[in-house]
Write an enzyme that holds these catalytic residues in place. Sequence first.
Site, PDB file in Angstrom:
ATOM      1  N   GLY A   4       6.696  -1.665   6.894  1.00 21.30           N
ATOM      2  CA  GLY A   4       8.069  -2.250   6.766  1.00 21.30           C
ATOM      3  C   GLY A   4       9.023  -1.283   7.647  1.00 21.30           C
ATOM      4  CD  GLU A   5      13.129   0.007  10.706  1.00 26.32           C
ATOM      5  OE1 GLU A   5      12.164   0.391  11.430  1.00 26.32           O
ATOM      6  OE2 GLU A   5      14.027   0.746  10.530  1.00 26.32           O
TER       7      GLU A   5
ATOM      8  CB  CYS B  21       5.465  -2.233  17.057  1.00 21.51           C
ATOM      9  SG  CYS B  21       7.117  -1.997  16.440  1.00 21.51           S
TER      10      CYS B  21
ATOM     11  CB  SER C 292       9.873   6.773   9.986  1.00 18.96           C
ATOM     12  OG  SER C 292       9.448   6.475  11.330  1.00 18.96           O
TER      13      SER C 292
ATOM     14  CB  CYS D 166       3.068   7.317   3.405  1.00 19.28           C
ATOM     15  SG  CYS D 166       3.647   6.072   4.558  1.00 19.28           S
TER      16      CYS D 166
ATOM     17  CD  GLU E 106      -2.816  -0.987   2.392  1.00 21.11           C
ATOM     18  OE1 GLU E 106      -3.997  -1.538   2.421  1.00 21.11           O
ATOM     19  OE2 GLU E 106      -2.332  -0.797   3.562  1.00 21.11           O
TER      20      GLU E 106
ATOM     21  CB  CYS F  42       6.975  -4.759   9.493  1.00 17.00           C
ATOM     22  SG  CYS F  42       8.352  -4.111  10.385  1.00 17.00           S
TER      23      CYS F  42
ATOM     24  CB  CYS G 257       0.287   6.310  11.594  1.00 16.56           C
ATOM     25  SG  CYS G 257       1.327   7.945  10.940  1.00 16.56           S
TER      26      CYS G 257
ATOM     27  CB  SER H 101       9.315   4.739  15.910  1.00 12.23           C
ATOM     28  OG  SER H 101       8.877   5.271  14.557  1.00 12.23           O
TER      29      SER H 101
ATOM     30  CG  HIS I 177       6.547   4.938  19.699  1.00 13.67           C
ATOM     31  ND1 HIS I 177       5.960   6.182  18.998  1.00 13.67           N
ATOM     32  CD2 HIS I 177       6.412   4.134  18.855  1.00 13.67           C
ATOM     33  CE1 HIS I 177       6.071   5.915  17.545  1.00 13.67           C
ATOM     34  NE2 HIS I 177       6.309   4.582  17.499  1.00 13.67           N
TER      35      HIS I 177
ATOM     36  CG  ASN J 134      -4.496   6.537  13.569  1.00 14.99           C
ATOM     37  OD1 ASN J 134      -5.374   7.484  13.860  1.00 14.99           O
ATOM     38  ND2 ASN J 134      -3.436   6.926  12.946  1.00 14.99           N
TER      39      ASN J 134
ATOM     40  CB  CYS K  41       2.392  -1.372  14.157  1.00 20.86           C
ATOM     41  SG  CYS K  41       2.586  -1.063  12.445  1.00 20.86           S
TER      42      CYS K  41
HETATM   43  N1  SAH Z   1       8.859   0.849  10.635  1.00 15.36           N
HETATM   44  C1  SAH Z   1       9.305   2.412  10.463  1.00 15.36           C
HETATM   45  C2  SAH Z   1       8.290   3.236   9.733  1.00 15.36           C
HETATM   46  C3  SAH Z   1       7.151   2.606   9.502  1.00 15.36           C
HETATM   47  S1  SAH Z   1       5.793   3.091  10.825  1.00 15.36           S
HETATM   48  C4  SAH Z   1       9.076   2.681  12.140  1.00 15.36           C
HETATM   49  O1  SAH Z   1       8.226   1.945  12.900  1.00 15.36           O
HETATM   50  O2  SAH Z   1       9.453   3.938  12.231  1.00 15.36           O
HETATM   51  C5  SAH Z   1       5.676   4.839  10.635  1.00 15.36           C
HETATM   52  C6  SAH Z   1       5.083   5.321  12.031  1.00 15.36           C
HETATM   53  O3  SAH Z   1       3.794   5.100  12.115  1.00 15.36           O
HETATM   54  C7  SAH Z   1       6.163   4.953  13.339  1.00 15.36           C
HETATM   55  O4  SAH Z   1       6.259   5.910  14.201  1.00 15.36           O
HETATM   56  C8  SAH Z   1       5.044   4.157  13.833  1.00 15.36           C
HETATM   57  O5  SAH Z   1       5.263   3.816  15.238  1.00 15.36           O
HETATM   58  C9  SAH Z   1       3.599   4.831  13.818  1.00 15.36           C
HETATM   59  N2  SAH Z   1       2.687   4.006  13.806  1.00 15.36           N
HETATM   60  C10 SAH Z   1       2.477   2.586  13.639  1.00 15.36           C
HETATM   61  N3  SAH Z   1       1.353   2.049  14.241  1.00 15.36           N
HETATM   62  C11 SAH Z   1       0.567   3.468  14.558  1.00 15.36           C
HETATM   63  C12 SAH Z   1      -0.823   3.378  14.960  1.00 15.36           C
HETATM   64  N4  SAH Z   1      -1.699   2.440  14.848  1.00 15.36           N
HETATM   65  N5  SAH Z   1      -1.237   4.701  15.292  1.00 15.36           N
HETATM   66  C13 SAH Z   1      -0.408   5.775  14.963  1.00 15.36           C
HETATM   67  N6  SAH Z   1       1.000   5.648  14.612  1.00 15.36           N
HETATM   68  C14 SAH Z   1       1.401   4.363  14.301  1.00 15.36           C
HETATM   69 FE1  SF4 Z   2       7.129  -2.428  11.532  1.00 18.60          FE
HETATM   70 FE2  SF4 Z   2       7.199   0.364  12.239  1.00 18.60          FE
HETATM   71 FE3  SF4 Z   2       5.002  -1.065  12.236  1.00 18.60          FE
HETATM   72 FE4  SF4 Z   2       7.061  -1.300  14.111  1.00 18.60          FE
HETATM   73  S1  SF4 Z   2       5.712   0.371  13.873  1.00 18.60           S
HETATM   74  S2  SF4 Z   2       6.013  -3.074  13.141  1.00 18.60           S
HETATM   75  S3  SF4 Z   2       8.607  -1.254  12.854  1.00 18.60           S
HETATM   76  S4  SF4 Z   2       5.978  -0.958  10.537  1.00 18.60           S
END
Ligand code: SAH
Ligand code: SF4
Length: 338
Positions: A156-157, A113, A188, A102, A89, A109, A330, A211, A213, A287, A116
């Site tokens: 993805g990371e 986390c 990121s 984006c 996506e 991934c 996100c 990230s 958090h 979210n 996510c």
């Molecule tokens: N993997 C990388 C980049 C993709 S995630 C990373 O984790 O940084 C991009 C951003 O979206 C990150 O800061 C992540 O923590 C945030 N994110 C993931 N799930 C989310 C959610 N449910 N609500 C808000 N932000 C979220």
């Molecule tokens: Fe992967 Fe980023 Fe989601 Fe964590 S927040 S699972 S690193 S995409």
Amino acid sequence: MLIYNLTHEELVSFVTEHQHKKYRADQIWHWLYKQKVQSFDEMTNLTSDLIDLLKANFEIKALELVIKHLSTDGTIKALYGLTDGNLIESVLMKHHYGNSICVTTQVGCNIGCSFCASGLLKKKRDLNAGEIIAQIIETERLLGERISYVVVMGIGEPFDNYENLLKFLSNINHPKGLAIGARHITVSTSGIVPKIKEYAHMGLQVNLAISLHAPNNEIRSKLMKINKAYPIEEVVDAIRYYLKVAKRRVTIEYILIDGLNDSKETALELVQLLKGLNVYVNLIPYNEVIEADYKRSKTETMEAFYDILMKNKVQVTLRKEQGHDINAACGQLRSQQL
Ligand code: SAH
Ligand code: SF4
């Protein structure tokens, strides 16, 4: 091989090794990155034997649009099929200052986390550079407008797909490529410490977002299992290292989850942790995703958190979200036909 996987220099070598003039590489890149053609036959100023050579060695199409979701705020979520059938996506956001996209860097991934949606899908494979570039090109075609900002924040990371990420950045930044300004690009990462240090030496003007958090290991380990491998002190050390070497400000991403990381004490702890660092904190309203039990912080709590950072002279913004109604915000990206 996908032709977007070649750097300009690699294409120059390819054409010259096949007894064609060097300037042909410029012409080919012009068709690819400026005209965004979908077949080699459209490259009308090339000789037919060069077109045949390109056809014999490369593919030009990486993605097929499967579904397009349009949000009431103009955000577009595009579900693309890769040539091997995997789905990814990309999300296009409209801002007063221009269009931003984006992009996804992996199918799934592995960082996993707990909050996510993307992390629920185990990584199937890395995307190659061309497949990441193609998301911008296809989405520009879909939109009929130029995209001038890129955030590498999709599924993805990115630092777990490092070589492809670097090639992607170089081709989209190249003046003969998409010519997207480095300062208009943000990568990121969840905090892969050795890669942050390596990246510091690349001399790129691309923005880096981490990230975080949480301000301590107790909370961060609940949210991100990567914190076991790279605990928060090491992440902060890596940020300090990056600031020293790259001399560029770092963005700290901080999602606000109800009752978990949003208290006043936690805000003050974050202030302490970031003291003296040239960072700016991007607070992100969480979210909610169906599979996780977390709730978004209350608006007053988010504002109070913001105020504490402000009062303590930490640069901070509270992110405005887009595309919520189509699950494109996100952490809501997941490759399925919703
Ligand atoms: N993997 C990388 C980049 C993709 S995630 C990373 O984790 O940084 C991009 C951003 O979206 C990150 O800061 C992540 O923590 C945030 N994110 C993931 N799930 C989310 C959610 N449910 N609500 C808000 N932000 C979220
Ligand atoms: Fe992967 Fe980023 Fe989601 Fe964590 S927040 S699972 S690193 S995409």
